[in-house]
Design a protein around this motif. Structure first.
Motif, PDB file in Angstrom:
ATOM      1  N   GLU A 101       7.173  -2.444 -11.945  1.00 41.17           N
ATOM      2  CA  GLU A 101       8.567  -2.710 -11.578  1.00 41.17           C
ATOM      3  C   GLU A 101       8.660  -3.742 -10.457  1.00 41.17           C
ATOM      4  OE1 GLU A 101      10.951  -1.168 -13.417  1.00 41.17           O
ATOM      5  OE2 GLU A 101       9.277  -0.231 -14.497  1.00 41.17           O
ATOM      6  N   ILE A 102       7.655  -3.791  -9.574  1.00 39.95           N
ATOM      7  CA  ILE A 102       7.709  -4.732  -8.446  1.00 39.95           C
ATOM      8  C   ILE A 102       6.767  -5.926  -8.657  1.00 39.95           C
ATOM      9  CG2 ILE A 102       8.371  -2.902  -6.842  1.00 39.95           C
ATOM     10  CD1 ILE A 102       5.485  -2.903  -5.788  1.00 39.95           C
ATOM     11  N   ASN A 103       6.292  -6.063  -9.893  1.00 40.21           N
ATOM     12  CA  ASN A 103       5.442  -7.212 -10.271  1.00 40.21           C
ATOM     13  C   ASN A 103       4.151  -7.283  -9.461  1.00 40.21           C
ATOM     14  OD1 ASN A 103       7.522  -8.111 -12.076  1.00 40.21           O
ATOM     15  ND2 ASN A 103       8.599  -8.988 -10.307  1.00 40.21           N
ATOM     16  N   LYS A 104       3.551  -6.127  -9.231  1.00 38.49           N
ATOM     17  CA  LYS A 104       2.260  -6.062  -8.544  1.00 38.49           C
ATOM     18  C   LYS A 104       1.231  -5.468  -9.502  1.00 38.49           C
ATOM     19  CE  LYS A 104       3.706  -7.152  -4.254  1.00 38.49           C
ATOM     20  NZ  LYS A 104       5.080  -7.559  -4.548  1.00 38.49           N
ATOM     21  N   ASN A 105      -0.005  -5.912  -9.372  1.00 40.17           N
ATOM     22  CA  ASN A 105      -1.068  -5.388 -10.228  1.00 40.17           C
ATOM     23  C   ASN A 105      -1.357  -3.925  -9.942  1.00 40.17           C
ATOM     24  OD1 ASN A 105      -1.513  -7.821 -11.602  1.00 40.17           O
ATOM     25  ND2 ASN A 105      -2.902  -8.573 -10.003  1.00 40.17           N
ATOM     26  N   SER A 106      -1.285  -3.568  -8.670  1.00 39.67           N
ATOM     27  CA  SER A 106      -1.557  -2.179  -8.290  1.00 39.67           C
ATOM     28  C   SER A 106      -0.993  -1.908  -6.906  1.00 39.67           C
ATOM     29  CB  SER A 106      -3.059  -1.891  -8.310  1.00 39.67           C
ATOM     30  OG  SER A 106      -3.718  -2.666  -7.322  1.00 39.67           O
ATOM     31  N   ILE A 107      -0.889  -0.610  -6.593  1.00 41.92           N
ATOM     32  CA  ILE A 107      -0.518  -0.186  -5.239  1.00 41.92           C
ATOM     33  C   ILE A 107      -1.601   0.785  -4.795  1.00 41.92           C
ATOM     34  CG2 ILE A 107       1.154   1.064  -3.828  1.00 41.92           C
ATOM     35  CD1 ILE A 107       3.327   0.114  -5.731  1.00 41.92           C
ATOM     36  N   GLU A 108      -2.386   0.361  -3.808  1.00 39.58           N
ATOM     37  CA  GLU A 108      -3.515   1.182  -3.364  1.00 39.58           C
ATOM     38  C   GLU A 108      -3.031   2.275  -2.413  1.00 39.58           C
ATOM     39  OE1 GLU A 108      -7.757   0.770  -0.946  1.00 39.58           O
ATOM     40  OE2 GLU A 108      -6.569  -1.030  -1.426  1.00 39.58           O
ATOM     41  N   ASN A 109      -3.424   3.520  -2.727  1.00 34.90           N
ATOM     42  CA  ASN A 109      -3.089   4.649  -1.864  1.00 34.90           C
ATOM     43  C   ASN A 109      -4.220   4.816  -0.848  1.00 34.90           C
ATOM     44  OD1 ASN A 109      -1.229   6.901  -1.352  1.00 34.90           O
ATOM     45  ND2 ASN A 109      -2.992   8.180  -1.873  1.00 34.90           N
ATOM     46  N   ILE A 110      -3.939   4.515   0.425  1.00 34.83           N
ATOM     47  CA  ILE A 110      -5.015   4.475   1.419  1.00 34.83           C
ATOM     48  C   ILE A 110      -4.907   5.648   2.398  1.00 34.83           C
ATOM     49  CG2 ILE A 110      -5.359   1.994   1.267  1.00 34.83           C
ATOM     50  CD1 ILE A 110      -3.656   1.618   3.720  1.00 34.83           C
ATOM     51  N   PRO A 111      -6.055   6.118   2.895  1.00 36.03           N
ATOM     52  CA  PRO A 111      -6.052   7.208   3.882  1.00 36.03           C
ATOM     53  C   PRO A 111      -5.624   6.711   5.257  1.00 36.03           C
ATOM     54  CG  PRO A 111      -8.303   6.476   3.467  1.00 36.03           C
ATOM     55  CD  PRO A 111      -7.426   5.726   2.507  1.00 36.03           C
ATOM     56  N   LEU A 112      -5.365   7.640   6.136  1.00 39.21           N
ATOM     57  CA  LEU A 112      -4.861   7.320   7.474  1.00 39.21           C
ATOM     58  C   LEU A 112      -5.805   6.389   8.234  1.00 39.21           C
ATOM     59  CD1 LEU A 112      -2.458   8.083   9.338  1.00 39.21           C
ATOM     60  CD2 LEU A 112      -3.919   9.882  10.287  1.00 39.21           C
ATOM     61  N   GLU A 113      -7.108   6.629   8.142  1.00 39.47           N
ATOM     62  CA  GLU A 113      -8.062   5.836   8.913  1.00 39.47           C
ATOM     63  C   GLU A 113      -8.162   4.384   8.447  1.00 39.47           C
ATOM     64  OE1 GLU A 113     -10.391   8.472   5.956  1.00 39.47           O
ATOM     65  OE2 GLU A 113      -8.690   8.654   7.362  1.00 39.47           O
ATOM     66  N   ASP A 114      -7.667   4.100   7.212  1.00 36.54           N
ATOM     67  CA  ASP A 114      -7.736   2.726   6.692  1.00 36.54           C
ATOM     68  C   ASP A 114      -6.483   1.909   6.964  1.00 36.54           C
ATOM     69  OD1 ASP A 114     -10.236   3.233   5.785  1.00 36.54           O
ATOM     70  OD2 ASP A 114      -9.735   3.356   3.659  1.00 36.54           O
ATOM     71  N   TYR A 134       0.853  -1.186   0.000  1.00 41.88           N
ATOM     72  CA  TYR A 134       0.000   0.000   0.000  1.00 41.88           C
ATOM     73  C   TYR A 134       0.896   1.246   0.000  1.00 41.88           C
ATOM     74  CZ  TYR A 134      -3.714  -3.179   1.601  1.00 41.88           C
ATOM     75  OH  TYR A 134      -4.609  -4.212   1.713  1.00 41.88           O
ATOM     76  N   SER A 135       0.265   2.387  -0.197  1.00 39.62           N
ATOM     77  CA  SER A 135       0.990   3.654  -0.042  1.00 39.62           C
ATOM     78  C   SER A 135       0.115   4.618   0.750  1.00 39.62           C
ATOM     79  CB  SER A 135       1.334   4.259  -1.409  1.00 39.62           C
ATOM     80  OG  SER A 135       0.162   4.620  -2.123  1.00 39.62           O
ATOM     81  N   TYR A 136       0.757   5.608   1.347  1.00 39.87           N
ATOM     82  CA  TYR A 136       0.031   6.620   2.120  1.00 39.87           C
ATOM     83  C   TYR A 136       0.465   8.002   1.651  1.00 39.87           C
ATOM     84  CZ  TYR A 136      -0.991   9.827   5.956  1.00 39.87           C
ATOM     85  OH  TYR A 136      -1.403  10.908   6.678  1.00 39.87           O
ATOM     86  N   ARG A 137      -0.506   8.817   1.272  1.00 37.46           N
ATOM     87  CA  ARG A 137      -0.251  10.176   0.758  1.00 37.46           C
ATOM     88  C   ARG A 137       0.816  10.159  -0.341  1.00 37.46           C
ATOM     89  NH1 ARG A 137      -0.005  14.697   5.438  1.00 37.46           N
ATOM     90  NH2 ARG A 137      -0.295  15.990   3.573  1.00 37.46           N
ATOM     91  N   PHE A 138       0.687   9.157  -1.226  1.00 31.89           N
ATOM     92  CA  PHE A 138       1.735   8.953  -2.230  1.00 31.89           C
ATOM     93  C   PHE A 138       1.097   8.342  -3.490  1.00 31.89           C
ATOM     94  CE2 PHE A 138       6.250   6.928  -2.760  1.00 31.89           C
ATOM     95  CZ  PHE A 138       6.473   7.767  -3.850  1.00 31.89           C
ATOM     96  N   GLU A 139       0.309   9.145  -4.204  1.00 36.17           N
ATOM     97  CA  GLU A 139      -0.393   8.671  -5.400  1.00 36.17           C
ATOM     98  C   GLU A 139       0.566   8.132  -6.462  1.00 36.17           C
ATOM     99  OE1 GLU A 139      -3.397   8.166  -6.389  1.00 36.17           O
ATOM    100  OE2 GLU A 139      -4.653   9.078  -4.845  1.00 36.17           O
TER     101      GLU A 139
END
Length: 463
Positions: free
Chosen positions: A410-423, A397-402
């Motif tokens: 590059e890291i062989n992942k389908n996606s990286i979800e940018n999640i808010p602090l509460e999640d 995941y990522s935080y405050r990092f769209e």
């Protein structure tokens, strides 16, 4: 370097060879930035996989921000090699166009100034820290600048005898403008037009426009761009895509940009920094030209050319809503010549010593920057983070990092979800969070432990 006899030509030729060898070598040491260059990787990858070379997409979104030619070049490189995709893309799409721009600047200076100053100005131009840096970043502005410089050179090489521009040169001239537009957009049209119109005004020869085969030029530009538009219309999303290009990305950038909105004086604050170390000479030269504008009829032609390249285009780019330093890249040939002409006038007896010092300063800065590149890659890029994430099978995941999603391929992942602090509490044990170092304190009490960090990025693992 000493500029005493014709031997300087051979020394400069060797210098240019060494310089371009150095830049090519550096391409294999650089690591792409995550915001733009890795984003271009994603767009190129999708274009090649879907075989849709007309309607560009960024993940699931339409990407009308840039025309397609630059991505076609990247796609061709990617088709040839994945392993060396980035360095070869830099060489083909940036360093070679930067070399073409420098060569055309050399030819123009040789025509309207003199051969010795053509060599000197070209050496100082290519080693200017800003120009050197831009040529090593994957941006389409460098390729567009080559097309702009091509059109400007074709015009002024024809204008020497003030005869009607030849048919062949007309075709090349207007094609450069059209293909420049297909690389980055309307700037490839605006800059040559404003430069030529202002120069003809300074030269009191606006009637020369009648000798430029304007109807032929209009036909060439409309035909080339029209083919592109027709190709877009052949796709279901074509009308929407064209609407975004003409509205959001053309008119919108001029009137009310969605990003990079800056005040009208933005470039006046920026140029003293991006033109270092020639900034003092540039400011003096520009001041003297403006002060002496009423005597413009007595100016040398080279002074009229660079003044026409810089002033009207600076005014235009200052008036539009969206502003970035790289938008002024096509004006830097003019900036360098204005600076060197100021030195020539003020320090005529010792000008060659000043030129030599400037060149040494530029080269010293470049050598230092090249030497610091491994340190920069380790501490300020996402290179090591990618290697760590690539080896880990857990969800990321990522935080405050769209922009983090740009490394998903590059890291062989389908996606990286940018999640808010509460999640963040929803993360499972062992899952990873990619965060910019400046936001790390936001998540300090969320049962996360640091796995890796450098000066810019951190990888945290859920405990």
């Amino acid at each position: 370097m000493r500029f005493k006899d014709d031997a300087y030509k051979e020394r400069y030729k060797l210098f240019f060879i060494g310089y371009f060898a150095l830049t090519i070598g550096i391409t294999f040491l650089r690591f792409p930035d995550i915001r733009n260059e890795l984003k271009y990787f994603v767009i190129t990858e999708q274009m090649v996989e879907t075989k849709n070379f007309i309607i560009l997409k960024y993940f699931t979104e339409l990407y009308p921000d840039k025309p397609p030619i630059y991505f076609w070049i990247l796609g061709l490189v990617r088709y040839v090699t994945k392993e060396n995709f980035y360095p070869l893309s830099l060489i083909i799409a940036n360093i070679i166009p930067a070399g073409i721009t420098a060569f055309l600047g050399f030819k123009l200076s040789k025509l309207y100034w003199n051969e010795k100053m053509a060599y000197i100005s070209t050496a100082i131009f290519i080693t200017l820290p800003y120009i050197f840096g831009v040529s090593l970043v994957l941006r389409m502005d460098t390729l567009m600048t080559a097309f702009i410089m091509g059109s400007i050179y074709l015009f002024f090489s024809s204008y020497l005898d003030k005869k009607e521009i030849s048919l062949n040169k007309s075709i090349y001239f207007y094609s450069c403008i059209a293909f420049g537009v297909l690389v980055k957009g309307g700037a490839a049209f605006i800059i040559p037009v404003l430069t030529i119109l202002f120069y003809l005004y300074l030269d009191n020869n606006l009637s020369y426009l009648k000798k430029m085969r304007l109807l032929l030029g209009l036909g060439i530009i409309v035909t080339i761009l029209g083919i592109w538009f027709l190709m877009m219309l052949s796709f279901p999303e074509g009308k929407t895509y064209i609407g975004l290009i003409l509205g959001q990305e053309t008119l919108g950038r001029v009137v009310k940009a969605k990003t990079h909105t800056r005040p009208i004086y933005y470039y006046l604050k920026l140029l003293p920094l991006t033109t270092l170390p020639i900034a003092p000479f540039f400011i003096v030269g520009l001041y003297k030209s403006l002060r002496n504008f009423k005597n413009r009829k007595k100016w040398k032609k080279i002074d009229k050319i660079v003044f026409s390249l810089f002033i009207p285009n600076l005014v235009f780019f200052s008036l539009i809503s969206g502003k970035l330093d790289i938008y002024l890249l096509p004006l830097y040939y003019g900036i360098v010549i204005i600076s060197l002409r100021a030195i020539e006038r003020i320090w005529s007896g010792s000008k060659e010593k000043v030129y030599r010092i400037l060149l040494y300063v530029n080269c010293t800065i470049l050598i230092i920057c090249a030497g610091l590149l491994p340190y920069y890659n380790k501490n300020f890029t996402i290179k090591d983070s990618i290697e760590i994430l690539k080896e880990n099978s857990e969800k990321v995941y990522s935080y405050r990092f769209e922009d983090a999603k740009n490394i998903s391929n590059e890291i062989n992942k389908n996606s990286i979800e940018n999640i808010p602090l509460e999640d963040l509490s929803k993360m499972n044990e062992g899952e990873l969070l990619l965060v910019k170092k400046k936001y790390k304190k936001d998540v300090s009490d969320r049962s996360l432990e640091e796995l890796y960090s450098n000066e810019e990025y951190a990888i945290l693992i859920k405990k």
